[in-house]
Motif scaffolding. Sequence first.
Motif, PDB file in Angstrom:
ATOM      1  N   GLU A 147       0.824  -1.204   0.000  1.00 35.13           N
ATOM      2  CA  GLU A 147       0.000   0.000   0.000  1.00 35.13           C
ATOM      3  C   GLU A 147       0.861   1.258   0.000  1.00 35.13           C
ATOM      4  O   GLU A 147       0.593   2.216  -0.736  1.00 35.13           O
ATOM      5  N   GLN A 148       1.933   1.269   0.803  1.00 37.12           N
ATOM      6  CA  GLN A 148       2.832   2.418   0.833  1.00 37.12           C
ATOM      7  C   GLN A 148       3.534   2.600  -0.500  1.00 37.12           C
ATOM      8  O   GLN A 148       3.746   3.732  -0.961  1.00 37.12           O
ATOM      9  N   LEU A 149       3.897   1.473  -1.132  1.00 39.32           N
ATOM     10  CA  LEU A 149       4.560   1.542  -2.430  1.00 39.32           C
ATOM     11  C   LEU A 149       3.639   2.134  -3.483  1.00 39.32           C
ATOM     12  O   LEU A 149       4.053   2.991  -4.280  1.00 39.32           O
ATOM     13  N   VAL A 150       2.365   1.711  -3.481  1.00 39.96           N
ATOM     14  CA  VAL A 150       1.402   2.247  -4.446  1.00 39.96           C
ATOM     15  C   VAL A 150       1.226   3.749  -4.240  1.00 39.96           C
ATOM     16  O   VAL A 150       1.213   4.524  -5.204  1.00 39.96           O
ATOM     17  N   LYS A 151       1.109   4.195  -2.987  1.00 41.15           N
ATOM     18  CA  LYS A 151       0.950   5.618  -2.706  1.00 41.15           C
ATOM     19  C   LYS A 151       2.157   6.418  -3.178  1.00 41.15           C
ATOM     20  O   LYS A 151       2.025   7.516  -3.720  1.00 41.15           O
ATOM     21  N   GLN A 152       3.358   5.848  -2.974  1.00 38.27           N
ATOM     22  CA  GLN A 152       4.573   6.537  -3.407  1.00 38.27           C
ATOM     23  C   GLN A 152       4.621   6.649  -4.926  1.00 38.27           C
ATOM     24  O   GLN A 152       4.987   7.699  -5.478  1.00 38.27           O
ATOM     25  N   LEU A 153       4.230   5.590  -5.630  1.00 39.87           N
ATOM     26  CA  LEU A 153       4.242   5.610  -7.097  1.00 39.87           C
ATOM     27  C   LEU A 153       3.244   6.645  -7.633  1.00 39.87           C
ATOM     28  O   LEU A 153       3.528   7.365  -8.589  1.00 39.87           O
ATOM     29  N   ILE A 154       2.049   6.717  -7.016  1.00 40.96           N
ATOM     30  CA  ILE A 154       1.058   7.697  -7.434  1.00 40.96           C
ATOM     31  C   ILE A 154       1.574   9.107  -7.192  1.00 40.96           C
ATOM     32  O   ILE A 154       1.432  10.002  -8.032  1.00 40.96           O
ATOM     33  N   ARG A 155       2.239   9.318  -6.055  1.00 42.44           N
ATOM     34  CA  ARG A 155       2.774  10.639  -5.744  1.00 42.44           C
ATOM     35  C   ARG A 155       3.836  11.052  -6.751  1.00 42.44           C
ATOM     36  O   ARG A 155       3.856  12.183  -7.236  1.00 42.44           O
ATOM     37  N   LEU A 156       4.727  10.126  -7.112  1.00 44.99           N
ATOM     38  CA  LEU A 156       5.768  10.425  -8.095  1.00 44.99           C
ATOM     39  C   LEU A 156       5.165  10.711  -9.460  1.00 44.99           C
ATOM     40  O   LEU A 156       5.628  11.603 -10.184  1.00 44.99           O
ATOM     41  N   LEU A 157       4.098   9.958  -9.818  1.00 46.20           N
ATOM     42  CA  LEU A 157       3.443  10.182 -11.104  1.00 46.20           C
ATOM     43  C   LEU A 157       2.795  11.557 -11.137  1.00 46.20           C
ATOM     44  O   LEU A 157       2.878  12.269 -12.138  1.00 46.20           O
ATOM     45  N   ASN A 158       2.162  11.951 -10.036  1.00 43.96           N
ATOM     46  CA  ASN A 158       1.533  13.265  -9.982  1.00 43.96           C
ATOM     47  C   ASN A 158       2.563  14.384 -10.097  1.00 43.96           C
ATOM     48  O   ASN A 158       2.341  15.393 -10.755  1.00 43.96           O
TER      49      ASN A 158
ATOM     50  N   LEU B  37     -20.084  29.218 -11.215  1.00 45.21           N
ATOM     51  CA  LEU B  37     -20.639  28.389 -10.145  1.00 45.21           C
ATOM     52  C   LEU B  37     -19.863  28.671  -8.864  1.00 45.21           C
ATOM     53  O   LEU B  37     -18.623  28.637  -8.853  1.00 45.21           O
ATOM     54  N   ASP B  38     -20.582  28.958  -7.798  1.00 44.53           N
ATOM     55  CA  ASP B  38     -19.968  29.213  -6.497  1.00 44.53           C
ATOM     56  C   ASP B  38     -20.041  27.959  -5.615  1.00 44.53           C
ATOM     57  O   ASP B  38     -20.596  26.935  -6.019  1.00 44.53           O
ATOM     58  N   GLU B  39     -19.470  28.068  -4.424  1.00 41.69           N
ATOM     59  CA  GLU B  39     -19.552  26.993  -3.428  1.00 41.69           C
ATOM     60  C   GLU B  39     -18.981  25.683  -3.959  1.00 41.69           C
ATOM     61  O   GLU B  39     -19.561  24.600  -3.775  1.00 41.69           O
ATOM     62  N   VAL B  40     -17.834  25.765  -4.621  1.00 45.58           N
ATOM     63  CA  VAL B  40     -17.141  24.571  -5.104  1.00 45.58           C
ATOM     64  C   VAL B  40     -16.042  24.246  -4.096  1.00 45.58           C
ATOM     65  O   VAL B  40     -15.167  25.077  -3.837  1.00 45.58           O
ATOM     66  N   VAL B  41     -16.087  23.059  -3.523  1.00 43.65           N
ATOM     67  CA  VAL B  41     -15.148  22.724  -2.456  1.00 43.65           C
ATOM     68  C   VAL B  41     -13.874  22.100  -3.024  1.00 43.65           C
ATOM     69  O   VAL B  41     -13.922  21.266  -3.938  1.00 43.65           O
ATOM     70  N   ILE B  42     -12.744  22.528  -2.503  1.00 41.01           N
ATOM     71  CA  ILE B  42     -11.445  21.979  -2.886  1.00 41.01           C
ATOM     72  C   ILE B  42     -11.166  20.742  -2.039  1.00 41.01           C
ATOM     73  O   ILE B  42     -11.305  20.765  -0.813  1.00 41.01           O
ATOM     74  N   ARG B  43     -10.753  19.663  -2.696  1.00 48.12           N
ATOM     75  CA  ARG B  43     -10.391  18.437  -1.988  1.00 48.12           C
ATOM     76  C   ARG B  43      -8.963  18.055  -2.391  1.00 48.12           C
ATOM     77  O   ARG B  43      -8.694  17.830  -3.573  1.00 48.12           O
ATOM     78  N   VAL B  44      -8.076  18.021  -1.420  1.00 46.80           N
ATOM     79  CA  VAL B  44      -6.646  17.843  -1.684  1.00 46.80           C
ATOM     80  C   VAL B  44      -6.152  16.521  -1.121  1.00 46.80           C
ATOM     81  O   VAL B  44      -6.400  16.193   0.038  1.00 46.80           O
ATOM     82  N   SER B  45      -5.456  15.756  -1.957  1.00 42.03           N
ATOM     83  CA  SER B  45      -4.818  14.511  -1.527  1.00 42.03           C
ATOM     84  C   SER B  45      -3.770  14.124  -2.557  1.00 42.03           C
ATOM     85  O   SER B  45      -3.949  14.385  -3.753  1.00 42.03           O
ATOM     86  N   ASP B  46      -2.688  13.495  -2.104  1.00 42.99           N
ATOM     87  CA  ASP B  46      -1.699  13.020  -3.074  1.00 42.99           C
ATOM     88  C   ASP B  46      -2.190  11.790  -3.827  1.00 42.99           C
ATOM     89  O   ASP B  46      -1.511  11.285  -4.713  1.00 42.99           O
ATOM     90  N   GLN B  47      -3.419  11.322  -3.488  1.00 41.53           N
ATOM     91  CA  GLN B  47      -4.026  10.207  -4.215  1.00 41.53           C
ATOM     92  C   GLN B  47      -4.971  10.673  -5.315  1.00 41.53           C
ATOM     93  O   GLN B  47      -5.555   9.852  -6.024  1.00 41.53           O
ATOM     94  N   PHE B  48      -5.154  11.986  -5.445  1.00 43.86           N
ATOM     95  CA  PHE B  48      -6.091  12.524  -6.431  1.00 43.86           C
ATOM     96  C   PHE B  48      -5.390  12.916  -7.721  1.00 43.86           C
ATOM     97  O   PHE B  48      -4.184  13.179  -7.743  1.00 43.86           O
ATOM     98  N   LEU B  49      -6.179  12.992  -8.796  1.00 46.30           N
ATOM     99  CA  LEU B  49      -5.770  13.610 -10.047  1.00 46.30           C
ATOM    100  C   LEU B  49      -6.679  14.806 -10.291  1.00 46.30           C
ATOM    101  O   LEU B  49      -7.852  14.790  -9.928  1.00 46.30           O
ATOM    102  N   LEU B  50      -6.141  15.838 -10.940  1.00 45.59           N
ATOM    103  CA  LEU B  50      -6.846  17.100 -11.093  1.00 45.59           C
ATOM    104  C   LEU B  50      -8.129  16.928 -11.909  1.00 45.59           C
ATOM    105  O   LEU B  50      -8.093  16.530 -13.077  1.00 45.59           O
ATOM    106  N   GLU B  51      -9.269  17.244 -11.288  1.00 47.84           N
ATOM    107  CA  GLU B  51     -10.552  17.104 -11.970  1.00 47.84           C
ATOM    108  C   GLU B  51     -11.640  17.801 -11.162  1.00 47.84           C
ATOM    109  O   GLU B  51     -11.703  17.674  -9.942  1.00 47.84           O
ATOM    110  N   CYS B  52     -12.510  18.532 -11.861  1.00 47.92           N
ATOM    111  CA  CYS B  52     -13.671  19.169 -11.249  1.00 47.92           C
ATOM    112  C   CYS B  52     -14.886  18.272 -11.478  1.00 47.92           C
ATOM    113  O   CYS B  52     -15.189  17.915 -12.614  1.00 47.92           O
TER     114      CYS B  52
END
Length: 216
Positions: free
Chosen positions: A4-15, A177-192
């Motif tokens: 699980e830690q390895l997958v998270k690290q790979l996703i972070r490096l890809l981002n 459009l107002d009231e759009v919430v920002i959600r931040v994580s190193d597991q996310f990819l940029l998308e609205c």
Amino acid sequence: MTNEQLVKQLIRLLNEKNAIPSDSIKNTIPVGISNRHIHLSQQDLESLFGEGYKLTPIKELKQPGQYAAKETVLIAGPKGTFEKVRVLGPVRPVSQIEISKSDSFTLGIKPPVRESGDLTNAATLTVIGPFGSVIMEKKVIIAKRHIHMTPIEAEQLNVIDRQLVSIRVEGERGGTLDEVVIRVSDQFLLECHLDMDEANALGISNNQMITIMPKK
């Protein structure tokens, strides 16, 4: 290091590798439009499809690890129903149904606008599968519009997790459009993420780009 830690690290490096330059990111946030769908717990999945049942992925979604499954269900409210509502995987600890405001009129319920996972005062529907049915008590919401992004992208945009912003949409039916919430994580990819009502109101299509504007 665990798998699980390895997958998270790979996703972070890809981002980090694919991070959009700060001088252009404000105009390059793609939109993903969500139709009505359901997330299931393993217990509810088995109640609907049978003991030991596992979801069958058919399409990867943009957010890492998320997918559309082959399985669909029928959802029923006091006034109406929708057939072939797509199940999204993987399974979750708690089931959740996400619909639009227009859907709620057809079904005859009044779900609140909530962030995913917040089921405070959520509405109730019956879900019917090929094996059985489940009353999803207080599991139905209208998803609050939001933007997924990594910490690097949040820094470039000068926003923080859970901040509310506005977005600008160009085009024949463009608007803000107002009231759009920002959600931040190193597991996310940029998308609205917007629902069908929001997208149709402004003539937005999948992968169209929007501009982010911090809320005043």
